[in-house]
Design a protein around this motif. Structure first.
Motif, PDB file in Angstrom:
ATOM      1  N   LYS A  86      52.290  35.989  36.044  1.00 25.38           N
ATOM      2  CA  LYS A  86      51.497  37.641  35.679  1.00 25.38           C
ATOM      3  C   LYS A  86      50.505  37.884  34.713  1.00 25.38           C
ATOM      4  O   LYS A  86      50.329  36.897  33.701  1.00 25.38           O
ATOM      5  N   THR A  87      49.560  38.191  34.893  1.00 26.38           N
ATOM      6  CA  THR A  87      48.083  38.883  34.216  1.00 26.38           C
ATOM      7  C   THR A  87      46.986  39.608  34.233  1.00 26.38           C
ATOM      8  O   THR A  87      47.508  40.293  35.373  1.00 26.38           O
ATOM      9  N   ASP A 130      48.185  44.005  38.086  1.00 24.30           N
ATOM     10  CA  ASP A 130      48.618  43.796  39.646  1.00 24.30           C
ATOM     11  C   ASP A 130      48.274  43.179  40.745  1.00 24.30           C
ATOM     12  O   ASP A 130      48.384  43.385  41.695  1.00 24.30           O
ATOM     13  N   THR A 131      47.167  42.394  40.527  1.00 26.94           N
ATOM     14  CA  THR A 131      46.267  42.489  41.155  1.00 26.94           C
ATOM     15  C   THR A 131      45.729  40.621  41.460  1.00 26.94           C
ATOM     16  O   THR A 131      45.118  40.194  42.175  1.00 26.94           O
ATOM     17  N   ILE A 181      44.199  30.725  38.854  1.00 27.95           N
ATOM     18  CA  ILE A 181      44.004  32.051  38.859  1.00 27.95           C
ATOM     19  C   ILE A 181      43.772  32.636  40.007  1.00 27.95           C
ATOM     20  O   ILE A 181      43.040  32.427  41.026  1.00 27.95           O
ATOM     21  N   LEU A 182      45.123  33.326  40.824  1.00 22.57           N
ATOM     22  CA  LEU A 182      44.753  33.577  42.280  1.00 22.57           C
ATOM     23  C   LEU A 182      44.734  35.054  42.958  1.00 22.57           C
ATOM     24  O   LEU A 182      44.976  36.123  42.025  1.00 22.57           O
ATOM     25  N   ARG A 183      43.887  35.577  43.492  1.00 25.94           N
ATOM     26  CA  ARG A 183      43.690  37.240  43.379  1.00 25.94           C
ATOM     27  C   ARG A 183      44.605  37.350  44.820  1.00 25.94           C
ATOM     28  O   ARG A 183      44.720  36.989  46.316  1.00 25.94           O
ATOM     29  N   LEU A 184      45.516  38.040  44.795  1.00 24.48           N
ATOM     30  CA  LEU A 184      46.555  38.402  46.072  1.00 24.48           C
ATOM     31  C   LEU A 184      45.738  39.283  46.514  1.00 24.48           C
ATOM     32  O   LEU A 184      46.775  39.226  48.069  1.00 24.48           O
ATOM     33  N   ALA A 185      44.796  40.295  47.158  1.00 25.43           N
ATOM     34  CA  ALA A 185      44.349  40.853  47.737  1.00 25.43           C
ATOM     35  C   ALA A 185      43.965  39.826  49.047  1.00 25.43           C
ATOM     36  O   ALA A 185      44.311  40.093  50.728  1.00 25.43           O
ATOM     37  N   ASP A 186      43.840  38.483  48.854  1.00 28.16           N
ATOM     38  CA  ASP A 186      42.671  37.888  50.203  1.00 28.16           C
ATOM     39  C   ASP A 186      43.673  36.172  49.688  1.00 28.16           C
ATOM     40  O   ASP A 186      43.884  35.550  50.421  1.00 28.16           O
TER      41      ASP A 186
END
Length: 266
Positions: free
Chosen positions: A30-31, A38-39, A51-56
């Motif tokens: 988590k970061t 939480d994004t 770093i991965l963006r969770l939205a897409d």
């Protein structure tokens, strides 16, 4: 509530607050990312981090670093390590400090964009991928945006001070105290209501004195101890500002500011 699962030989990321999606990485951490926790995820693949963006499910920072760290939820930058060297990138993956240093750190500029860098045991300060202070000093003090506060610079075992244009204001002749500290310059509202100069308690030849950032000696270097007196509300010109001691066990003498110099009152 959150983790990695496998189904029919395929790996997925799941969370109680998000849809399940395919996950091609080995693990995650988590970061923070622009104030949120939480994004985005730090993701790890083949021992490299990004770093991965969770939205897409988009990789916004590629997995090419040995270390990736956002140290505060307020930060707009990322500390990274690549090929054994340290640097800093912004959240758009653009370099702020190249990955070529033995050590990097924020240097406490009020706007947060100044970074202390070290290479081959020499230190400097960078901002926006350019040197603000060259890489020539053994140690550096804090960098403040205020023009009236110079920066402490160390060569050998002595400290001096430079301004924001690297001009030497005070020579390398000041010493650390018994705790290994050199106290920098501060702006006092009583002494400098226009905030156009600052003062520091420094040590020279084993004695303490007070000097301002113009190089003017306000109190000679002949005291064992000088204490700054702090107040919650520091705009009362009638209050003493410093207490000086010829010897540590002497009774202290209080100093006041008369508008031009430090004085005692009978």
């Amino acid at each position: 509530k959150e983790g990695i699962a496998q189904k029919q030989g395929k790996k997925y990321y799941f969370s109680s607050s998000r849809n399940i999606f395919p996950f091609e990485y080995d693990n995650f951490q988590k970061t923070y990312f622009r104030g949120n926790y939480d994004t985005h995820l730090i993701v790890i693949k083949n021992n490299k981090q990004g770093i991965l963006r969770l939205a897409d499910n988009k990789l916004v920072i590629p997995c090419e670093y040995e270390e990736v760290e956002i140290r505060s939820y307020k930060d707009e930058f990322i500390f990274v390590k690549k090929n054994g060297k340290y640097g800093i990138i912004n959240l758009e993956s653009q370099p702020l400090v190249p990955c070529e240093f033995d050590y990097v750190s924020r240097n406490f500029g009020e706007q947060g964009g100044y970074f202390l860098v070290e290479k081959n045991k020499k230190q400097g300060i960078m901002a926006a991928n350019k040197y603000v202070i060259p890489l020539v000093y053994d140690e550096l003090g804090r960098f403040y945006n205020d023009l009236a506060i110079p920066i402490g610079v160390k060569k050998g075992n002595k400290w001096g001070f430079v301004d924001k244009k690297f001009k030497q204001i005070l020579p390398f002749e000041f010493e650390e105290d018994s705790n290994g500290m050199v106290y920098g310059f501060e702006i006092n509202n009583i002494m400098s209501p226009k905030k156009d100069f600052s003062t520091a308690i420094l040590r020279k030849n084993g004695k303490s004195g007070i000097i301002d950032n113009k190089g003017r000696l306000l109190i000679p270097f002949e005291y064992e101890v000088i204490e700054k007196i702090y107040y919650y509300n520091d705009d009362d010109i009638k209050k003493p500002l410093f207490r000086v001691f010829k010897k540590a066990d002497d009774k202290g003498i209080e100093l006041y500011w008369d508008g031009k110099k430090l004085i005692t009152k009978s």
